[in-house]
Design a protein around this motif. Structure first.
Motif, PDB file in Angstrom:
ATOM      1  N   SER A 104       0.424  -1.084  -0.035  1.00  0.00           N
ATOM      2  CA  SER A 104      -0.216  -0.146   0.681  1.00  0.00           C
ATOM      3  C   SER A 104       0.415   1.045   0.071  1.00  0.00           C
ATOM      4  CB  SER A 104      -1.115  -0.196   1.093  1.00  0.00           C
ATOM      5  OG  SER A 104       0.121  -0.248   2.453  1.00  0.00           O
ATOM      6  N   LEU A 105       1.957   1.122   0.141  1.00  0.00           N
ATOM      7  CA  LEU A 105       2.980   2.620   0.006  1.00  0.00           C
ATOM      8  C   LEU A 105       2.753   3.177  -1.537  1.00  0.00           C
ATOM      9  CD1 LEU A 105       5.324   2.991   1.611  1.00  0.00           C
ATOM     10  CD2 LEU A 105       6.729   1.928   0.225  1.00  0.00           C
ATOM     11  N   THR A 106       2.721   4.002  -1.137  1.00  0.00           N
ATOM     12  CA  THR A 106       2.698   5.228  -2.298  1.00  0.00           C
ATOM     13  C   THR A 106       3.850   6.170  -2.854  1.00  0.00           C
ATOM     14  OG1 THR A 106       0.160   5.461  -1.981  1.00  0.00           O
ATOM     15  CG2 THR A 106       1.045   6.970  -3.011  1.00  0.00           C
ATOM     16  N   ARG A 107       4.613   5.922  -3.734  1.00  0.00           N
ATOM     17  CA  ARG A 107       5.842   6.580  -3.851  1.00  0.00           C
ATOM     18  C   ARG A 107       5.959   7.673  -5.550  1.00  0.00           C
ATOM     19  NH1 ARG A 107       9.942   2.112  -3.052  1.00  0.00           N
ATOM     20  NH2 ARG A 107      11.691   4.327  -3.622  1.00  0.00           N
ATOM     21  N   THR A 108       5.539   8.416  -5.195  1.00  0.00           N
ATOM     22  CA  THR A 108       6.074   9.406  -6.092  1.00  0.00           C
ATOM     23  C   THR A 108       7.365  10.417  -6.620  1.00  0.00           C
ATOM     24  OG1 THR A 108       3.172   9.760  -5.920  1.00  0.00           O
ATOM     25  CG2 THR A 108       4.065  11.945  -7.506  1.00  0.00           C
ATOM     26  N   LEU A 137      12.240  15.724   4.406  1.00  0.00           N
ATOM     27  CA  LEU A 137      10.733  17.066   5.126  1.00  0.00           C
ATOM     28  C   LEU A 137       9.771  15.576   4.990  1.00  0.00           C
ATOM     29  CD1 LEU A 137       9.407  19.725   4.913  1.00  0.00           C
ATOM     30  CD2 LEU A 137       9.635  19.781   2.619  1.00  0.00           C
ATOM     31  N   LYS A 138       8.933  16.312   6.052  1.00  0.00           N
ATOM     32  CA  LYS A 138       8.091  15.647   6.798  1.00  0.00           C
ATOM     33  C   LYS A 138       6.824  16.787   6.361  1.00  0.00           C
ATOM     34  CE  LYS A 138       5.378  12.067   9.077  1.00  0.00           C
ATOM     35  NZ  LYS A 138       4.887  10.744   8.252  1.00  0.00           N
ATOM     36  N   ILE A 139       5.737  16.721   5.859  1.00  0.00           N
ATOM     37  CA  ILE A 139       4.165  16.974   5.190  1.00  0.00           C
ATOM     38  C   ILE A 139       3.047  16.373   5.327  1.00  0.00           C
ATOM     39  CG2 ILE A 139       2.982  18.947   3.595  1.00  0.00           C
ATOM     40  CD1 ILE A 139       6.216  19.389   2.796  1.00  0.00           C
ATOM     41  N   GLY A 140       2.561  16.847   6.386  1.00  0.00           N
ATOM     42  CA  GLY A 140       1.325  15.795   7.288  1.00  0.00           C
ATOM     43  C   GLY A 140       1.658  14.323   6.898  1.00  0.00           C
ATOM     44  N   GLN A 141       1.514  13.815   5.825  1.00  0.00           N
ATOM     45  CA  GLN A 141       1.576  11.615   6.594  1.00  0.00           C
ATOM     46  C   GLN A 141       2.583  11.994   5.172  1.00  0.00           C
ATOM     47  OE1 GLN A 141      -3.032  10.473   5.652  1.00  0.00           O
ATOM     48  NE2 GLN A 141      -2.264   9.271   8.345  1.00  0.00           N
ATOM     49  N   TRP A 142       2.859  12.879   4.823  1.00  0.00           N
ATOM     50  CA  TRP A 142       3.619  12.657   3.336  1.00  0.00           C
ATOM     51  C   TRP A 142       5.372  13.155   3.771  1.00  0.00           C
ATOM     52  CZ3 TRP A 142       2.529  10.439  -1.573  1.00  0.00           C
ATOM     53  CH2 TRP A 142       1.034  10.759  -1.609  1.00  0.00           C
ATOM     54  N   TYR A 151       4.104   7.778   1.082  1.00  0.00           N
ATOM     55  CA  TYR A 151       2.818   7.738   1.664  1.00  0.00           C
ATOM     56  C   TYR A 151       2.877   6.322   2.389  1.00  0.00           C
ATOM     57  CZ  TYR A 151      -1.415   7.479   3.627  1.00  0.00           C
ATOM     58  OH  TYR A 151      -2.282   7.098   4.796  1.00  0.00           O
ATOM     59  N   ASP A 152       2.774   5.935   3.585  1.00  0.00           N
ATOM     60  CA  ASP A 152       3.689   4.973   4.485  1.00  0.00           C
ATOM     61  C   ASP A 152       1.962   4.873   5.602  1.00  0.00           C
ATOM     62  OD1 ASP A 152       4.096   2.259   4.897  1.00  0.00           O
ATOM     63  OD2 ASP A 152       6.074   2.631   5.256  1.00  0.00           O
ATOM     64  N   PRO A 153       1.327   4.229   5.191  1.00  0.00           N
ATOM     65  CA  PRO A 153       0.315   4.347   6.125  1.00  0.00           C
ATOM     66  C   PRO A 153       0.477   3.691   7.567  1.00  0.00           C
ATOM     67  CG  PRO A 153      -0.862   3.019   4.414  1.00  0.00           C
ATOM     68  CD  PRO A 153       0.687   3.961   4.251  1.00  0.00           C
ATOM     69  N   TRP A 154       1.117   2.812   7.244  1.00  0.00           N
ATOM     70  CA  TRP A 154       1.713   1.566   8.256  1.00  0.00           C
ATOM     71  C   TRP A 154       3.086   1.777   8.679  1.00  0.00           C
ATOM     72  CZ3 TRP A 154      -2.884  -0.938   8.993  1.00  0.00           C
ATOM     73  CH2 TRP A 154      -3.406  -1.410   7.867  1.00  0.00           C
TER      74      TRP A 154
END
Length: 615
Positions: free
Chosen positions: A152-156, A313-318, A342-345
């Motif tokens: 579920s990891l999101t990478r952009t 750099l940490k911005i919110g959950q990103w 973005y890694d929710p886990w």
């Protein structure tokens, strides 16, 4: 074994042993391979895991499933799972970009059995909780949420250019590059023969510095980090076409002197096939000065941040990471590549890391007690003689000298000497006899330090035959607070496990079975440090690159080594009477450890690794 025997009632009657477990794992791999072949979707993995956890909880209510619970908690099942995961990891270690990764069906089905085993083991725990509970609980969290993160990891990846605001649809904020810059280490003078660097003379930043080599003397008259020649004149300017430049005076044994100018890519012939060359400067740090815009900011006022490797750099959950740039243009790169992750886990994975790290510290402290060392197994020290005292003094002097050399090298290089394979060998040369002396003191013996000294001298010979070319450069990724603890705990672990292997070799050679007890105690301590090194590396990778695990060849071999030593610990826990098998397993594990340490550099897959800092 015939197929007829497999179908008989007696073969499949509970409790199941290693043979039944082997065919169960084989069957799962065949099913997993078939699902992978037909392209079955992986999206069902998460709901399937949820259903299975509900089923496992339900099993406690129905007596029919009690044999399943006991089988999952059994020694044979634990050994089978470790061996299966080790085989899958070994396959991935030899096949980069393999389909047999954690996202594949064979891995997933084996992971399900591992989660099942850990779930039933931790639910068996009673107060007061023991060390094994925390180790299994931490491993359960890392396996479960690490797997969920992998799916579920999101990478952009985002290309940023100056004064261009970028707002990808995946991100709830906008980014703008104000400036990209690179700080370089000073260029370095080297003596080369063909493609091989024979000697690094030093950097060109200190005027009047003098270097010598083979009756040649080189004196720096002047230098500049950036210059360009135009119409016969030298212009010291910051320009994409500019290069480092140095003006030298060279004299030889005939006192002949000549003055030359060197730039990267040019060379001056010395004698035979040797040349004097100027290396291109290496990046010390590359930084992107960013503006980021938050949707919650009504005034749309930009916020500044200096983004660099190891400083995301940490911005919110990103989290935003410095990724790359146009290496052909260097500091004049027209763009900077950053990566948003973005890694929710991640919090749950970190919780597992913390539990395992604390458990490893406890394992390190209680290693002897866990190994059940009996005082009767301690080898009595032989009567001391003048020769034995002199040998002891030699061991101590050698160890102290190795430690002093490492400390002086650290001071001279102004960095920890842990960057290359040759530098890590120096730590092994120091730590092996040091641990040998400590073990001898603890066991009131003398042979351990002698064997350790011999092994240390063997590595010293390797360093003599393949001398290291030291320099002060340190890649941006290595400039991390995790660098020193990661390498030191690994080298301590390697040294402890080497001494444990010496016990196994002596036990096999002299049929001294009681030595396996001491080897087991050392493996417990070495395994605890090995675990710390693995987790420190994962935390470091997350800070530097945005992912704590990427199936890099070095990472895969490190995981394989860790699994094999964990298999040894379980084997000794369940099969205390099988001494020879345990000693042979310890020898196999150490061979894999050596392959992980430096053998991988000679394998074709090393080209795909970011960890092979061989030079």
């Amino acid at each position: 074994m015939s197929l007829k025997n497999l179908s008989t009632k007696n073969f499949w009657s509970t409790p199941w042993g290693l043979k039944q477990n082997f065919f169960i794992i084989l069957g799962l791999w065949i099913v997993g391979g078939a699902l992978e072949f037909v392209g079955a979707t992986h999206s069902v993995h998460l709901p399937l895991i949820c259903i299975l956890f509900l089923f496992w909880t339900f099993c406690f209510k129905i007596p029919f499933f009690y044999p399943l619970i006991e089988w999952s908690r059994g020694k044979n099942f634990s050994i089978t799972i470790l061996a299966s995961l080790g085989l899958l990891t070994l396959f991935a270690a030899f096949t980069p970009n393999s389909v047999v990764t954690i996202k594949s069906w064979p891995w997933f089905l084996t992971l399900i059995l591992a989660l099942q085993s850990h779930f039933f083991i931790i639910t068996k725990a009673r107060w007061p909780l023991r060390l094994s509970f925390f180790l299994h609980f931490g491993a359960l969290l890392v396996m479960l949420f690490g797997y969920l993160a992998a799916n579920s990891l999101t990478r952009t990846t985002i290309e940023l250019r100056p004064k261009e605001k970028v707002s990808p649809k995946e991100l709830p904020f906008a980014l703008e590059l104000k400036k990209f810059d690179i700080e370089y280490f000073p260029a370095e003078l080297v003596i080369a023969r063909g493609e091989k660097i024979e000697k690094k003379l030093g950097t060109i930043d200190k005027i009047t510095s003098t270097f010598t080599w083979n009756n040649h003397s080189f004196t720096i008259n002047d230098s500049t980090p950036f210059a360009i020649e135009f119409a016969g004149n030298i212009h010291r300017i910051d320009h994409p076409s500019a290069t480092p430049m140095v003006w030298l005076s060279i004299s030889n044994k005939q006192k002949l002197q000549q003055k030359i100018t060197l730039i990267p890519g040019a060379a001056h012939a010395l004698e035979s096939d040797y040349i004097l060359a100027l290396n291109s400067p290496k990046p010390k740090k590359y930084t992107s000065l960013l503006n980021y815009y938050l949707p919650t900011d009504a005034k749309k006022t930009p916020h500044e941040y200096f983004l660099s490797v190891n400083h995301p750099l940490k911005i919110g959950q990103w989290t935003i990471y410095q990724h790359s740039y146009d290496s052909s243009m260097g500091k004049w790169s027209a763009y900077s590549m950053v990566e948003a992750v973005y890694d929710p886990w991640l919090p749950f994975v970190y919780l597992g890391f913390i539990i395992i790290l604390l458990s490893s510290c406890l394992l390190l402290w209680k290693g002897d007690r866990l190994a059940v060392i009996n005082k009767n197994t301690i080898t009595a020290r032989t009567t001391t003689t003048l020769a034995s005292r002199l040998l002891l003094a030699l061991k101590i002097v050698f160890t102290v000298a190795a430690g002093i050399y490492l400390a002086s090298l650290w001071i001279k290089l102004a960095r920890p000497p842990m960057k290359t394979l040759g530098e890590t060998r120096l730590w092994y040369i120091f730590l092996l006899p040091a641990i040998g002396l400590l073990v001898d003191y603890r066991l009131k013996s003398s042979w351990v330090s002698s064997y350790s000294l011999f092994l240390s001298l063997l590595f010293l010979g390797i360093c003599y035959l393949h001398p290291e070319q030291f320099d002060q450069t340190l890649a941006p990724a290595l400039q991390s607070p995790w660098f020193i603890p990661h390498v030191i705990v690994y080298m301590l672990a390697y040294a402890l496990l080497a001494v444990a292997t010496l016990f196994a070799i002596r036990g096999l050679a002299k049929k001294e079975e009681h030595l396996i007890v001491h080897a087991t105690a050392l493996v417990h301590a070495g395994f605890a440090l090995l675990t710390m090194g693995l987790l420190f590396g994962a935390l470091w990778a997350k800070t530097a690159w945005g992912h704590y695990w990427s199936w890099d060849p070095k990472e895969t071999w490190a995981l394989l080594t860790w699994m094999l030593y964990l298999l040894f610990i379980h084997f000794r826990l369940f099969e205390r009477t099988k001494i020879i098998e345990a000693q042979l397993l310890l020898l196999l594990n150490f061979i894999i450890l050596l392959l992980c340490w430096f053998g991988i550099n000679y394998l074709p897959i090393a080209a795909n690794s970011v960890h092979t800092y061989t030079s």
